[in-house]
Design a protein around this motif. Structure first.
Motif, PDB file in Angstrom:
ATOM      1  N   ALA A  97      -5.463  30.468 -43.831  1.00 55.72           N
ATOM      2  CA  ALA A  97      -5.185  30.778 -42.428  1.00 55.72           C
ATOM      3  C   ALA A  97      -6.172  30.115 -41.467  1.00 55.72           C
ATOM      4  O   ALA A  97      -5.999  30.185 -40.254  1.00 55.72           O
ATOM      5  N   GLY A  98      -7.214  29.470 -42.022  1.00 52.06           N
ATOM      6  CA  GLY A  98      -8.215  28.845 -41.168  1.00 52.06           C
ATOM      7  C   GLY A  98      -9.136  29.841 -40.500  1.00 52.06           C
ATOM      8  O   GLY A  98      -9.636  29.607 -39.400  1.00 52.06           O
ATOM      9  N   LEU A  99      -9.395  30.976 -41.176  1.00 47.72           N
ATOM     10  CA  LEU A  99     -10.242  32.030 -40.636  1.00 47.72           C
ATOM     11  C   LEU A  99     -11.398  32.308 -41.584  1.00 47.72           C
ATOM     12  O   LEU A  99     -11.392  31.870 -42.733  1.00 47.72           O
ATOM     13  N   THR A 100     -12.375  33.055 -41.105  1.00 52.26           N
ATOM     14  CA  THR A 100     -13.433  33.513 -41.988  1.00 52.26           C
ATOM     15  C   THR A 100     -12.965  34.774 -42.703  1.00 52.26           C
ATOM     16  O   THR A 100     -12.045  35.474 -42.229  1.00 52.26           O
ATOM     17  N   VAL A 101     -13.596  35.080 -43.815  1.00 51.69           N
ATOM     18  CA  VAL A 101     -13.244  36.307 -44.543  1.00 51.69           C
ATOM     19  C   VAL A 101     -13.557  37.527 -43.676  1.00 51.69           C
ATOM     20  O   VAL A 101     -12.791  38.501 -43.654  1.00 51.69           O
ATOM     21  N   ARG A 102     -14.655  37.451 -42.933  1.00 57.37           N
ATOM     22  CA  ARG A 102     -15.037  38.575 -42.065  1.00 57.37           C
ATOM     23  C   ARG A 102     -13.962  38.850 -41.018  1.00 57.37           C
ATOM     24  O   ARG A 102     -13.590  40.005 -40.781  1.00 57.37           O
ATOM     25  N   THR A 103     -13.457  37.777 -40.380  1.00 63.10           N
ATOM     26  CA  THR A 103     -12.409  37.954 -39.374  1.00 63.10           C
ATOM     27  C   THR A 103     -11.136  38.488 -40.002  1.00 63.10           C
ATOM     28  O   THR A 103     -10.466  39.364 -39.433  1.00 63.10           O
ATOM     29  N   MET A 147       0.644  34.158 -37.126  1.00 63.11           N
ATOM     30  CA  MET A 147       1.181  34.668 -35.872  1.00 63.11           C
ATOM     31  C   MET A 147       0.052  35.168 -34.973  1.00 63.11           C
ATOM     32  O   MET A 147       0.052  34.905 -33.759  1.00 63.11           O
ATOM     33  N   ILE A 148      -0.910  35.872 -35.549  1.00 62.35           N
ATOM     34  CA  ILE A 148      -2.036  36.378 -34.767  1.00 62.35           C
ATOM     35  C   ILE A 148      -2.775  35.220 -34.109  1.00 62.35           C
ATOM     36  O   ILE A 148      -3.082  35.251 -32.913  1.00 62.35           O
ATOM     37  N   ARG A 149      -3.031  34.164 -34.871  1.00 61.20           N
ATOM     38  CA  ARG A 149      -3.741  33.003 -34.331  1.00 61.20           C
ATOM     39  C   ARG A 149      -2.928  32.326 -33.223  1.00 61.20           C
ATOM     40  O   ARG A 149      -3.468  31.925 -32.190  1.00 61.20           O
ATOM     41  N   ALA A 150      -1.618  32.198 -33.454  1.00 56.91           N
ATOM     42  CA  ALA A 150      -0.765  31.547 -32.462  1.00 56.91           C
ATOM     43  C   ALA A 150      -0.724  32.353 -31.168  1.00 56.91           C
ATOM     44  O   ALA A 150      -0.832  31.799 -30.068  1.00 56.91           O
ATOM     45  N   LEU A 151      -0.592  33.671 -31.289  1.00 61.20           N
ATOM     46  CA  LEU A 151      -0.514  34.518 -30.100  1.00 61.20           C
ATOM     47  C   LEU A 151      -1.846  34.550 -29.358  1.00 61.20           C
ATOM     48  O   LEU A 151      -1.882  34.530 -28.129  1.00 61.20           O
ATOM     49  N   GLN A 152      -2.950  34.590 -30.104  1.00 65.45           N
ATOM     50  CA  GLN A 152      -4.262  34.538 -29.459  1.00 65.45           C
ATOM     51  C   GLN A 152      -4.441  33.209 -28.725  1.00 65.45           C
ATOM     52  O   GLN A 152      -4.985  33.163 -27.623  1.00 65.45           O
ATOM     53  N   GLY A 153      -3.959  32.134 -29.340  1.00 66.86           N
ATOM     54  CA  GLY A 153      -4.063  30.824 -28.724  1.00 66.86           C
ATOM     55  C   GLY A 153      -3.250  30.679 -27.460  1.00 66.86           C
ATOM     56  O   GLY A 153      -3.461  29.764 -26.667  1.00 66.86           O
ATOM     57  N   THR A 208      -3.954  39.342 -25.979  1.00 67.47           N
ATOM     58  CA  THR A 208      -5.107  40.096 -26.460  1.00 67.47           C
ATOM     59  C   THR A 208      -4.790  40.713 -27.819  1.00 67.47           C
ATOM     60  O   THR A 208      -3.626  40.849 -28.208  1.00 67.47           O
ATOM     61  N   LEU A 209      -5.841  41.123 -28.539  1.00 67.29           N
ATOM     62  CA  LEU A 209      -5.631  41.775 -29.837  1.00 67.29           C
ATOM     63  C   LEU A 209      -4.848  43.067 -29.678  1.00 67.29           C
ATOM     64  O   LEU A 209      -4.050  43.434 -30.542  1.00 67.29           O
ATOM     65  N   GLN A 210      -5.090  43.780 -28.556  1.00 71.34           N
ATOM     66  CA  GLN A 210      -4.361  45.023 -28.318  1.00 71.34           C
ATOM     67  C   GLN A 210      -2.864  44.749 -28.171  1.00 71.34           C
ATOM     68  O   GLN A 210      -2.030  45.480 -28.723  1.00 71.34           O
ATOM     69  N   ALA A 211      -2.517  43.691 -27.429  1.00 76.54           N
ATOM     70  CA  ALA A 211      -1.111  43.344 -27.255  1.00 76.54           C
ATOM     71  C   ALA A 211      -0.502  42.896 -28.577  1.00 76.54           C
ATOM     72  O   ALA A 211       0.649  43.241 -28.909  1.00 76.54           O
ATOM     73  N   ILE A 212      -1.256  42.133 -29.365  1.00 76.39           N
ATOM     74  CA  ILE A 212      -0.768  41.673 -30.665  1.00 76.39           C
ATOM     75  C   ILE A 212      -0.545  42.856 -31.596  1.00 76.39           C
ATOM     76  O   ILE A 212       0.445  42.918 -32.326  1.00 76.39           O
ATOM     77  N   GLU A 213      -1.476  43.811 -31.554  1.00 72.23           N
ATOM     78  CA  GLU A 213      -1.358  45.005 -32.401  1.00 72.23           C
ATOM     79  C   GLU A 213      -0.091  45.781 -32.061  1.00 72.23           C
ATOM     80  O   GLU A 213       0.652  46.206 -32.958  1.00 72.23           O
ATOM     81  N   ARG A 214       0.180  45.952 -30.768  1.00 74.88           N
ATOM     82  CA  ARG A 214       1.394  46.673 -30.362  1.00 74.88           C
ATOM     83  C   ARG A 214       2.649  45.914 -30.801  1.00 74.88           C
ATOM     84  O   ARG A 214       3.619  46.522 -31.254  1.00 74.88           O
ATOM     85  N   TYR A 215       2.611  44.613 -30.664  1.00 71.17           N
ATOM     86  CA  TYR A 215       3.792  43.831 -31.011  1.00 71.17           C
ATOM     87  C   TYR A 215       4.055  43.868 -32.520  1.00 71.17           C
ATOM     88  O   TYR A 215       5.198  44.095 -32.948  1.00 71.17           O
TER      89      TYR A 215
END
Length: 249
Positions: A24-30, A62-68, A72-79
């Motif tokens: 996903a191109g992310l860190t394990v922590r993220t 999807m999370i990365r695309a929406l953040q890009g 916000t994370l809150q909006a992504i969480e609701r969606y």
């Protein structure tokens, strides 16, 4: 049990948390943080090992695309919470395409000083507030102070403020544009859904991940062509208005 020996007992498409993060191109922590927010479904368990499949990867994409695109994370969480629990890779790819293809460029979060630099001149507080009211600038106030995210069209608003036009006229024009564009966007999105997305979904059992990526690319092209058609259509209609006005005179 080692990872290699554990993998022999599970599907080859499954990944460890480290492999999922890398894909996903992310860190394990993220990745763990997103999982802790409930943005990812629980992994499959084989003893002490947790395994993640293509659906987990699709959700991270999807999370990365929406953040890009400024969500916000809150909006992504609701969606994501509103999606069916059994939404597969193809479904998530379609949702991502429908949500993100209209946006141009990556969002920038700027300080007040950086906002002036981005505008190319010093903006007054009243001008910043007015651009916010036009919907072309988002402000978020947090521990680091106010941060501003220009929306596509911000540069046009900055130029417009330097033209000798009353603010009331700007508001009236903005209201007219918003009213008609909202109705047009709603109708065109419905056409896209009915004529492109829904037929594709009806055959999704025969679709692959590559097919989903191709659909996403197709939707992006269709929307770019639609934007061009809207501009040309407005130009044509405006010329017709001018012609009618000349005929009456």
């Amino acid at each position: 049990m080692t990872v290699m020996s554990a993998r022999a007992e599970v599907d080859s498409d499954l990944r460890t948390i480290d492999e999922l993060a890398t894909a996903a191109g992310l860190t394990v922590r993220t990745t763990r943080y997103y999982a802790s927010l409930g943005l990812l479904p629980p992994p499959a368990r084989r003893g002490r090992m947790a395994w993640y499949d293509d659906t987990h990867l699709a959700r991270l994409e999807m999370i990365r695309a929406l953040q890009g695109h400024g969500f916000t994370l809150q909006a992504i969480e609701r969606y994501l919470a509103s999606l069916p629990a059994d939404a597969g890779v193809e479904d998530l790819a379609v949702q991502r395409a429908m949500l993100t293809s209209w946006t141009v460029g990556e969002p920038q979060e700027l300080t007040r000083r950086q906002l002036d630099q981005h505008a190319g001149r010093r903006l007054s507080d009243d001008e910043v507030t007015l651009i916010e009211e036009f919907g072309l600038l988002r402000r978020v106030t947090g521990e680091r102070g106010a941060r501003f995210t220009p929306v596509h069209g911000f540069d046009v608003a900055v130029e417009l403020l330097q033209v000798d036009i009353p603010v009331a006229g700007m508001r009236a024009a903005g209201d007219a544009i918003e009213r008609h564009m909202s109705a047009l966007a709603e109708e065109l999105t419905q056409v896209l859904h009915d004529e492109v997305v829904e037929p594709w979904r009806q055959e999704r059992d025969h679709r692959s991940r590559e097919d989903a990526a191709q659909l996403e690319a197709t939707i992006s092209i269709l929307r770019r062509l639609t934007l061009d058609a809207i501009v040309r259509g407005f130009q044509r209609s405006a010329n017709q208005v001018i012609a009618r006005s000349l005929d009456r005179r």
